[in-house]
Enzyme design. Structure first.
Site, mmCIF file in Angstrom:
data_model
loop_
_atom_site.group_PDB
_atom_site.id
_atom_site.type_symbol
_atom_site.label_atom_id
_atom_site.label_comp_id
_atom_site.label_asym_id
_atom_site.label_seq_id
_atom_site.Cartn_x
_atom_site.Cartn_y
_atom_site.Cartn_z
ATOM 1 N N TYR A 89 0.850 -1.191 0.000
ATOM 2 C CA TYR A 89 0.000 0.000 0.000
ATOM 3 C C TYR A 89 0.889 1.246 0.000
ATOM 4 O O TYR A 89 1.999 1.219 0.544
ATOM 5 C CB TYR A 89 -0.904 0.014 1.224
ATOM 6 C CG TYR A 89 -1.834 -1.172 1.330
ATOM 7 C CD1 TYR A 89 -2.988 -1.236 0.568
ATOM 8 C CD2 TYR A 89 -1.558 -2.210 2.212
ATOM 9 C CE1 TYR A 89 -3.854 -2.320 0.670
ATOM 10 C CE2 TYR A 89 -2.407 -3.295 2.320
ATOM 11 C CZ TYR A 89 -3.563 -3.347 1.548
ATOM 12 O OH TYR A 89 -4.397 -4.418 1.648
ATOM 13 N N ARG A 92 2.231 2.622 3.764
ATOM 14 C CA ARG A 92 2.726 1.760 4.835
ATOM 15 C C ARG A 92 3.502 0.583 4.251
ATOM 16 O O ARG A 92 3.274 0.169 3.123
ATOM 17 C CB ARG A 92 1.598 1.262 5.728
ATOM 18 C CG ARG A 92 0.457 0.563 5.001
ATOM 19 C CD ARG A 92 -0.815 0.655 5.841
ATOM 20 N NE ARG A 92 -1.958 -0.015 5.258
ATOM 21 C CZ ARG A 92 -2.787 0.542 4.374
ATOM 22 N NH1 ARG A 92 -2.558 1.768 3.932
ATOM 23 N NH2 ARG A 92 -3.845 -0.117 3.932
ATOM 24 N N CYS A 101 9.322 -17.319 15.704
ATOM 25 C CA CYS A 101 8.118 -17.111 16.510
ATOM 26 C C CYS A 101 8.237 -17.918 17.802
ATOM 27 O O CYS A 101 9.013 -18.870 17.892
ATOM 28 C CB CYS A 101 6.864 -17.576 15.763
ATOM 29 S SG CYS A 101 6.496 -16.676 14.247
ATOM 30 N N CYS A 108 -0.334 -21.073 9.374
ATOM 31 C CA CYS A 108 0.358 -19.812 9.092
ATOM 32 C C CYS A 108 0.558 -19.595 7.595
ATOM 33 O O CYS A 108 1.013 -20.491 6.883
ATOM 34 C CB CYS A 108 1.708 -19.791 9.804
ATOM 35 S SG CYS A 108 2.669 -18.292 9.483
ATOM 36 N N ARG A 110 2.770 -17.754 6.347
ATOM 37 C CA ARG A 110 4.218 -17.677 6.090
ATOM 38 C C ARG A 110 4.924 -18.946 6.567
ATOM 39 O O ARG A 110 6.114 -18.933 6.857
ATOM 40 C CB ARG A 110 4.817 -16.442 6.772
ATOM 41 C CG ARG A 110 4.318 -15.123 6.206
ATOM 42 C CD ARG A 110 5.135 -13.928 6.669
ATOM 43 N NE ARG A 110 4.614 -12.710 6.076
ATOM 44 C CZ ARG A 110 3.976 -11.756 6.754
ATOM 45 N NH1 ARG A 110 3.812 -11.874 8.053
ATOM 46 N NH2 ARG A 110 3.528 -10.679 6.141
ATOM 47 N N ASP A 269 -6.016 -18.109 4.791
ATOM 48 C CA ASP A 269 -5.296 -17.968 3.528
ATOM 49 C C ASP A 269 -5.021 -19.327 2.876
ATOM 50 O O ASP A 269 -5.031 -20.369 3.533
ATOM 51 C CB ASP A 269 -3.970 -17.245 3.758
ATOM 52 C CG ASP A 269 -4.178 -15.803 4.188
ATOM 53 O OD1 ASP A 269 -4.921 -15.089 3.505
ATOM 54 O OD2 ASP A 269 -3.595 -15.398 5.220
ATOM 55 N N ASP A 306 -7.369 -11.759 2.336
ATOM 56 C CA ASP A 306 -6.151 -11.263 1.720
ATOM 57 C C ASP A 306 -6.049 -11.911 0.342
ATOM 58 O O ASP A 306 -5.826 -13.120 0.230
ATOM 59 C CB ASP A 306 -4.939 -11.642 2.565
ATOM 60 C CG ASP A 306 -4.106 -10.442 2.951
ATOM 61 O OD1 ASP A 306 -3.927 -9.568 2.089
ATOM 62 O OD2 ASP A 306 -3.648 -10.377 4.101
#
Length: 346
Positions: A89, A92, A101, A108, A110, A269, A306
């Site tokens: 965007y 940002r 993590c 996840c 990712r 996702d 997304d």
């Protein structure tokens, strides 16, 4: 409470979280997607397969890769001007400060890269910060990973100082699971690191089930809120975890009661090996419709998808407006009843 994270299949078996007869299949899963269950989340599990165990204990179904599933389902790489940075965007960017993590979620998006390389190397970090400094349209930096709060307070303070030195950066947002899954990390040193001078700092907490919000997690959230840090939450809609209006209502009420505003409810996702977690968009819309009226607006997050390929988030909320003619609309209320509304001529 157990003191060490669970990171291997033998440790899962020893903890009673996996059947010894299924170790071969779980070893195959672990070879593809890392395992890590924090002591806090192990302690919070009540029964095998409950709302916490389903998120963190590996499942042989993760090896079932569907044709539509992607290694980079939200297009991080497609919008990466320099390693460790995503600029999707205009105003940002996402700065991936680490790939580590405290827990590795089985859904996840990712999951292909988390745990690989640890902290973003200094040359890559310097290049990312230089890109931000040369891009005056960027006002907000979102720190993610991995989980930025696995970094030491010293590292976070140093990074915040470097971001504060960029005049056009006004906001820093932390996306993290740490206050819930490793609440002891939210100590005085961490709080001091999160409160630099002029930057507005927001903390977005990822939590998916009310059972995660233990007394220790709620205390960590209170420490953040008492330090003056505004708190939001994001949740992933997951079959077998929270794809139920009553479970989500409990979660969102608990969050708002503890000064955390529910922000996003993500449609799961298309990450590889996550098909057993996904419900249809229509089912998700029905759940959100069931929450309207049951919960106040402060409790309700925005249900979003997304888009694959890096095209950004799109609200998926159920449609409430139907055009019935020039200046005429049928509006559906929270009970599902439709009402005619005449739009005044402007």
């Amino acid at each position: 409470m157990p003191q060490r994270p669970i990171t291997t299949v033998p440790a899962l078996v020893e903890a009673g979280l996996a059947d010894p007869a299924r170790t071969e299949a779980l070893d195959a899963v672990a070879a593809e997607f890392r395992i890590r269950i924090s002591p806090a989340m192990r302690e919070a599990m009540r029964t095998p397969g409950d709302g916490i165990a389903a998120q963190f204990v590996p499942d042989a179904r993760e090896l079932q890769i569907r044709a539509e599933e992607l290694a980079d389902p939200i297009g991080d790489e497609a919008h990466s001007p320099t390693p460790g940075l995503t600029h999707r965007y205009p105003d940002r960017v996402i700065l991936h400060v680490t790939k580590t993590c405290e827990v590795y979620c089985r859904f996840c998006f990712r999951r292909e890269v988390v745990g690989e390389d640890g902290t973003l190397p200094e040359p890559a970090l310097a290049a990312a910060l230089d890109y931000i400094a040369r891009s005056p349209a960027i006002h907000e930096v979102i720190l993610t990973g991995g989980d930025p709060m696995v970094l030491s307070a010293r590292r976070i303070a140093a990074l915040m100082a470097r971001l504060e030195a960029i005049p056009h950066v006004d906001i820093v947002r932390f996306h993290t699971r740490v206050p819930v899954v490793a609440p002891g990390r939210i100590d005085a040193a961490m709080l001091a690191a999160l409160r630099p001078g002029r930057l507005a700092v927001w903390v977005v907490v990822h939590t998916n089930h009310p059972q995660e919000l233990t007394a220790e997690a709620l205390a960590a959230l209170a420490r953040l809120a008492d330090a003056g840090l505004p708190l939001l939450s994001q949740t992933v809609l997951l079959k077998g975890v929270n794809a139920d209006a009553a479970v989500l209502a409990d979660l969102f009420r608990t969050l708002i009661r503890n000064r955390v505003k529910p922000y996003y409810l993500h449609h799961c996702d298309l990450a590889r090996g996550t098909g057993h977690f996904r419900i249809s968009i229509a089912e998700g819309q029905a759940i959100i419709a069931g929450l309207r009226g049951r919960l106040s607006g402060t409790c309700l997050p925005t249900y979003v998808l997304d888009l694959p390929g890096g095209h950004g988030k799109v609200p998926l909320g159920p449609g409430y407006v139907e055009e019935a003619g020039p200046g005429r609309y049928l509006i559906r209320d929270w009970r599902g009843q439709r009402h005619e509304y005449r739009d005044p001529d402007g």
